[in-house]
Motif scaffolding. Structure first.
Motif, PDB file in Angstrom:
ATOM      1  N   ASN A 368      40.468  46.757  33.945  1.00 37.28           N
ATOM      2  CA  ASN A 368      41.076  47.999  34.439  1.00 37.28           C
ATOM      3  C   ASN A 368      42.405  48.321  33.761  1.00 37.28           C
ATOM      4  O   ASN A 368      43.001  49.344  34.050  1.00 37.28           O
ATOM      5  N   ARG A 369      42.865  47.415  32.898  1.00 37.34           N
ATOM      6  CA  ARG A 369      44.146  47.565  32.192  1.00 37.34           C
ATOM      7  C   ARG A 369      45.284  47.865  33.171  1.00 37.34           C
ATOM      8  O   ARG A 369      46.027  48.842  33.030  1.00 37.34           O
ATOM      9  N   ILE A 370      45.366  47.008  34.182  1.00 38.44           N
ATOM     10  CA  ILE A 370      46.458  47.108  35.159  1.00 38.44           C
ATOM     11  C   ILE A 370      47.042  45.710  35.335  1.00 38.44           C
ATOM     12  O   ILE A 370      46.374  44.706  35.033  1.00 38.44           O
ATOM     13  N   PRO A 371      48.284  45.633  35.817  1.00 37.35           N
ATOM     14  CA  PRO A 371      48.908  44.311  35.963  1.00 37.35           C
ATOM     15  C   PRO A 371      48.324  43.527  37.137  1.00 37.35           C
ATOM     16  O   PRO A 371      47.808  44.103  38.100  1.00 37.35           O
ATOM     17  N   PHE A 372      48.423  42.219  37.023  1.00 36.81           N
ATOM     18  CA  PHE A 372      48.070  41.378  38.158  1.00 36.81           C
ATOM     19  C   PHE A 372      49.156  41.493  39.226  1.00 36.81           C
ATOM     20  O   PHE A 372      50.344  41.609  38.901  1.00 36.81           O
ATOM     21  N   SER A 373      48.755  41.442  40.477  1.00 39.89           N
ATOM     22  CA  SER A 373      49.756  41.325  41.546  1.00 39.89           C
ATOM     23  C   SER A 373      50.334  39.916  41.469  1.00 39.89           C
ATOM     24  O   SER A 373      51.487  39.721  41.100  1.00 39.89           O
ATOM     25  N   THR A 374      49.532  38.931  41.804  1.00 44.60           N
ATOM     26  CA  THR A 374      49.918  37.534  41.609  1.00 44.60           C
ATOM     27  C   THR A 374      48.722  36.825  41.001  1.00 44.60           C
ATOM     28  O   THR A 374      47.573  37.098  41.371  1.00 44.60           O
ATOM     29  N   ARG A 375      48.973  35.959  40.048  1.00 42.15           N
ATOM     30  CA  ARG A 375      47.904  35.160  39.432  1.00 42.15           C
ATOM     31  C   ARG A 375      48.501  33.798  39.132  1.00 42.15           C
ATOM     32  O   ARG A 375      49.044  33.558  38.062  1.00 42.15           O
ATOM     33  N   LYS A 376      48.400  32.899  40.093  1.00 40.08           N
ATOM     34  CA  LYS A 376      49.004  31.574  39.960  1.00 40.08           C
ATOM     35  C   LYS A 376      47.950  30.576  39.471  1.00 40.08           C
ATOM     36  O   LYS A 376      47.843  29.471  40.004  1.00 40.08           O
ATOM     37  N   LEU A 377      47.186  31.011  38.489  1.00 42.23           N
ATOM     38  CA  LEU A 377      46.098  30.157  38.020  1.00 42.23           C
ATOM     39  C   LEU A 377      46.629  28.946  37.255  1.00 42.23           C
ATOM     40  O   LEU A 377      46.099  27.840  37.370  1.00 42.23           O
ATOM     41  N   ARG A 378      47.680  29.130  36.473  1.00 44.83           N
ATOM     42  CA  ARG A 378      48.266  27.977  35.765  1.00 44.83           C
ATOM     43  C   ARG A 378      48.704  26.900  36.762  1.00 44.83           C
ATOM     44  O   ARG A 378      48.483  25.709  36.541  1.00 44.83           O
ATOM     45  N   GLU A 379      49.301  27.356  37.877  1.00 39.49           N
ATOM     46  CA  GLU A 379      49.718  26.397  38.908  1.00 39.49           C
ATOM     47  C   GLU A 379      48.504  25.698  39.527  1.00 39.49           C
ATOM     48  O   GLU A 379      48.564  24.521  39.869  1.00 39.49           O
ATOM     49  N   CYS A 380      47.402  26.446  39.664  1.00 35.39           N
ATOM     50  CA  CYS A 380      46.179  25.829  40.207  1.00 35.39           C
ATOM     51  C   CYS A 380      45.678  24.730  39.272  1.00 35.39           C
ATOM     52  O   CYS A 380      45.315  23.630  39.725  1.00 35.39           O
ATOM     53  N   TYR A 381      45.631  25.026  37.973  1.00 34.07           N
ATOM     54  CA  TYR A 381      45.179  24.014  37.013  1.00 34.07           C
ATOM     55  C   TYR A 381      46.090  22.793  37.077  1.00 34.07           C
ATOM     56  O   TYR A 381      45.635  21.643  37.102  1.00 34.07           O
ATOM     57  N   GLU A 382      47.392  23.041  37.109  1.00 36.18           N
ATOM     58  CA  GLU A 382      48.363  21.950  37.048  1.00 36.18           C
ATOM     59  C   GLU A 382      48.260  21.083  38.305  1.00 36.18           C
ATOM     60  O   GLU A 382      48.126  19.861  38.229  1.00 36.18           O
ATOM     61  N   THR A 383      48.282  21.723  39.464  1.00 39.96           N
ATOM     62  CA  THR A 383      48.217  20.974  40.724  1.00 39.96           C
ATOM     63  C   THR A 383      46.874  20.269  40.861  1.00 39.96           C
ATOM     64  O   THR A 383      46.808  19.097  41.253  1.00 39.96           O
TER      65      THR A 383
END
Lengths: 713, 201
Positions: A368-383
């Motif tokens: 949709n070429r719009i910004p993410f509200s929140t995308r804490k996927l890196r934190e999910c991978y790390e944790t």
């Protein structure tokens, strides 16, 4: 400031009723003069009923009526012909369940049978492009694939699955004059009321549906199936209340299912692990009489920053009843294809699977070429990786053993759109200082009754013990269907908004009341806690305000809706799922040893219940990965394993100790309580994580779900 | 094309697309209108009087010989806490104690329970239901439930599992609780509840 109720590890408020047998499910309501209805199912997949013989059944002791003419009804499928095996052809009504059941076995039908096809892989059956799923493309996927340095190209399949909640579909229908009351096992009381009203040609206002307790659903209780409409119809025809409970076997014909699917996915990547091409083709079975599509193409389009992407969705109409949503509808299977392919690509590139995903994190929603509200996927991978112990994984498949067993670790990403819908709620403060909040939602197990109460308690400044959230009645304010991970954000936000308004109304009354100690105070200075309205120098209370006004209670109704937020921000839940399996190379047996997942689902309202939901979805994923599959005999369309003995679901011994964690965050752009839906995403990454772990254990890339022992021999 | 009432047949990203349903309003068959609502009486030799003790109380019921113990409890004795999930002995939702042994009450005819001592979920708490059995409390504390429908069977089965001494390890509990399906997936927490209760017993 009192401790917020949101975030507290509360036990579910209805747990005591559930562990003592006092929770009353649909079939268990006491209704005077109740009769029993049993549905007779047709035994051909296509044709017409030429003759139906009811004499033997009518002569059976206790049998009162047999209904065979559904011509006045609107059902979801044709009523003038047989469109699928198991289609209802009669309803036997009797004084006892035993008589109705026996009577149903005595109804005999003959058919004008037509050639039927129930296999989506049968030759010569044309597939269609569904109207709501046009082909999607961005960039130049064909060119990018052709020129890619590294390519992965996989074909995958999945078997049909049935939800099989432990409570069977159950309906009690009672007419009083022209008013119909249903006690129905539905995930959407107001949808059921509308559908039944339409089916019977009556006004929706004449139907009231109760569903206070729902014994699991997983999508099987969204639509209002034949048995509900036929219970209402039978009760009207015989002039007495009628109860219809499907048998477990009938469940496989009487509710929808997760459709069998066929996939092909191709990835093109640079040797550095930058995926620049993705092509995804998928096809599912459909009924001929109704189109069904779900979220299969969502994650292949959305999850990674792939500049050149195309997807194509096809359906193959055959002589079966219609599929329906089942937990993680479509999304979980599209993700199985995508995440299996990503794992294969990581293997071929000799890049760690987590690292490959990090290299392809997008900076915005590319669809949709719009910004993410929140995308804490890196934190999910790390944790997730840290708490699972991902660093102990051997990159080389088949290189780790435990005695005779092969051990493997696998991971997969999960994501699910944060669905929010318009919702209303009514909040009522009582003279004793307790409050009730009402909405026509349902609670099939996530703990809605508890979590919405927690939101309401904080908005009202009351302790948890003083607030009750009431749901399960279609006469309550309008709420969306209890599905698609919609409930917490939608109903919670409506409760939050409405309770804020009620609190403000009390403050307004207090500061305007010459008899209030708060008279003349600035409303913005008034804080509410434990039912007391306070400024730095004065105090009033909900109870006193109502007492002075001479009111037994004060109500307010409010609404919340997402508006056009989805056109401006991309709000999804995210997760990273890690699994360890053992494989017995002689027997082909896969055992799941551990699963750990980390999720970004925004703010977690009720941590204890959210954790249960997170690990519960893993059990569903274990079933999908290793056990579940509905088997049809394509000679006649009969389902061969229509029982809980033959359709395998995970038992306690199939599951290890399961665990999950939530990234501490919130998504204030998504909704006023900052939550993202949890119910669906908990299954989305599980099956691919297990499949990838099997690859790591054995070096065998298995692409057909469920993964059965014979595939590993 | 009639108006559709089958809403939200599909739950997709950002949109809930209603399916269109084309239905011809033609009768499948034309049957006679309903006959008068009187049925052939059930012959006396197909009925039995069952006397049994349920939750410490003497109960008597006249039942159809085909009635299962489960249906006796749910449909005749107003004890719907015992659940029906499959009626085929495959799910365990109907687990009760008969003479202190756990059984699937759907697999026993009511007439076979003559003179038996039956304990259901409604009879597990002490003091008129005020004082929960420790395992009931442990299920609440560990959240060993979600929708709650399999829960009475899980609790009854767990009580028996503890009494049988099959609680030496979490693995042993899993094995001996595998006759009780939980589709919401509360198994980890169910095992924790049983493990803790067995330790404290």
């Amino acid at each position: 400031m009192a401790t917020p109720v949101v975030g507290q590890r509360l036990s579910r408020v209805d747990a005591r009723r559930k562990v003592t047998g006092a929770a009353t499910y649909s079939a268990e309501h006491r209704v005077e003069g109740l009769l029993y209805g049993v549905i007779v199912n047709g035994t051909v997949a296509r044709g017409t009923v030429s003759r139906i013989s009811v004499d033997a059944a009518l002569g059976h002791p206790g049998v009162l009526h047999i209904l065979t003419d559904f011509g006045s009804l609107r059902l979801a499928h044709p009523v003038d012909r047989i469109a699928f095996y198991g289609q209802p052809i009669a309803v036997v009504v009797a004084e006892t369940l035993e008589a109705a059941t026996h009577g149903a076995s005595l109804v005999e039908a003959t058919y004008e049978q037509q050639a039927a096809v129930t296999d989506l892989d049968a030759p010569g059956i044309p597939s269609q492009t569904p109207a709501d799923e046009p082909d999607y493309s961005r960039g130049d996927p064909a060119g990018a694939l052709a020129s890619a340095q590294v390519k992965v190209d996989l074909e995958l399949t999945s078997a049909r699955e049935n939800h099989n909640p432990i409570e069977l579909p159950s309906t009690i229908a009672r007419w009083q004059g022209g008013q119909l009351t249903l006690w129905d096992k539905t995930q959407w009381s107001q949808g059921a009321a509308r559908t039944v009203a339409g089916a019977l040609g009556i006004a929706v206002g004449d139907v009231r549906v109760h569903n206070e307790f729902v014994g699991g659903g997983f999508g099987s209780g969204i639509q209002t199936y034949d048995h509900v409409r036929l219970a209402a119809f039978a009760a009207r025809e015989v002039g007495k209340p009628v109860k219809v409970v499907l048998t477990r076997r009938q469940f496989y014909y009487g509710a929808g299912f997760r459709p069998a699917s066929r996939h092909r996915i191709a990835l093109g990547s640079s040797t550095a692990g930058r995926v620049n091409a993705l092509a995804y083709d998928v096809r599912i079975e459909n009924a001929r009489y109704q189109s069904y599509t779900d979220g299969l193409t969502d994650l292949p389009q959305f999850l990674y920053g792939v500049p050149n992407t195309r997807t194509a969705y096809r359906v193959t109409p055959v002589d079966v009843h219609s599929p329906c949503s089942m937990r993680g509808p479509g999304v979980v299977l599209g993700n199985f294809a995508l995440e299996t392919a990503m794992d294969q690509l990581a293997h071929e590139l000799a890049v760690d699977p987590v690292e490959l995903r990090l290299r392809n994190e997008p900076t915005q929603d590319e669809v949709n070429r719009i910004p993410f509200s929140t995308r804490k996927l890196r934190e999910c991978y790390e944790t997730g990786a840290r708490r699972f112990g991902w660093s102990r994984r051997h990159a080389e498949p088949g290189s780790r053993t435990d005695g005779d067993l092969l051990i493997g670790m696998g991971m997969a990403t999960a994501s699910y759109h944060n669905n929010r819908r318009d919702c209303s709620a009514r909040a009522r403060m009582h003279a004793d200082g307790t409050a009730e909040v009402f909405a026509a939602s349902a609670d099939m197990g996530p703990g809605t009754t508890t979590s919405v109460m927690q939101v309401a308690a904080d908005a009202l400044g009351l302790p948890a013990s003083a607030v009750t959230f009431r749901l399960g009645d279609s006469s309550y304010p309008t709420a969306p269907l209890h599905a698609a991970a919609t409930t917490m954000a939608s109903v919670g936000s409506a409760a939050h908004t409405t309770c804020n308004a009620l609190r403000a109304e009390f403050i307004r009354r207090a500061v305007a009341d010459p008899n209030s100690p708060l008279h003349g105070a600035n409303p913005a200075d008034v804080r509410v806690r434990d039912g007391r309205l306070e400024t730095s120098g004065a105090r009033d209370s909900y109870r006193d305000i109502l007492r002075r006004a001479g009111l037994p209670s004060l109500d307010i109704t409010g609404n919340w809706g997402p508006g056009d937020a989805d056109s401006k921000i991309s709000t999804y839940g995210y997760g990273a799922v890690f699994a360890e399996v053992s494989v017995d190379p002689l027997l082909g047996l896969v055992r799941v040893r551990r699963i750990f997942a980390a999720y970004d689902v925004g703010r977690v309202i009720s941590p204890k219940l959210a954790h249960s939901q997170a690990i519960g979805g893993m059990v569903g994923g274990i079933g999908m990965a290793l056990l579940e599959g509905t088997v049809t005999d394509h000679r006649d369309g009969r389902i061969v394993n229509a029982s809980l003995a033959d359709y395998l679901v995970p038992v306690n011994a199939d599951d290890p100790d399961l665990d999950a964690a939530f990234i501490n965050t919130e998504d204030p752009q998504a909704d006023p309580i900052g939550v993202k839906g949890l119910g669906e995403i908990t299954i989305v990454g599980v099956a691919p994580a297990i499949g990838n772990a099997v690859f790591n254990a054995t070096g065998k890339r298995l692409t057909d779900l469920p993964i059965r022992p014979e595939a590993l021999l | 094309m009639p108006e559709t009432f089958d809403e939200a047949t599909t739950l997709k990203r950002r949109t809930f697309v209603a399916a269109s349903t084309a239905v011809a309003g033609l009768p499948l068959l034309t049957s006679d209108r309903l006959p008068a609502s009187a049925s052939t009486p059930t012959p006396a030799d197909q009925l039995s009087t069952v006397r049994l003790t349920v939750n410490g109380e003497q109960r008597t019921a006249q039942v159809d010989n085909r009635t299962s113990l489960l249906d006796l409890l749910r449909e005749h004795l107003d004890l719907p806490g015992t659940k029906k999930g499959c009626d085929q002995g495959a799910c365990g939702a109907c687990t009760v104690l008969v003479d202190d042994r756990r059984v699937n009450s759907c697999l026993i005819l009511a007439v076979m329970a003559q003179d038996a001592n039956v304990t259901t979920i409604e009879g597990l708490a002490r003091g008129r239901g005020e004082q929960l059995h420790p395992l009931q409390q442990a299920f609440i504390d560990h959240d060993g439930l979600q929708c709650g429908y399999c829960t009475p069977g899980q609790v009854m089965s767990g009580v028996a599992c503890i009494a049988e001494g099959h609680t030496g390890s979490r693995a042993e509990i899993r094995e001996w609780m595998s006759g009780n399906l939980c589709r919401c997936g509360a198994y980890t927490n169910i095992v924790s509840a049983i493990e803790q209760t067995a330790k404290e017993a």
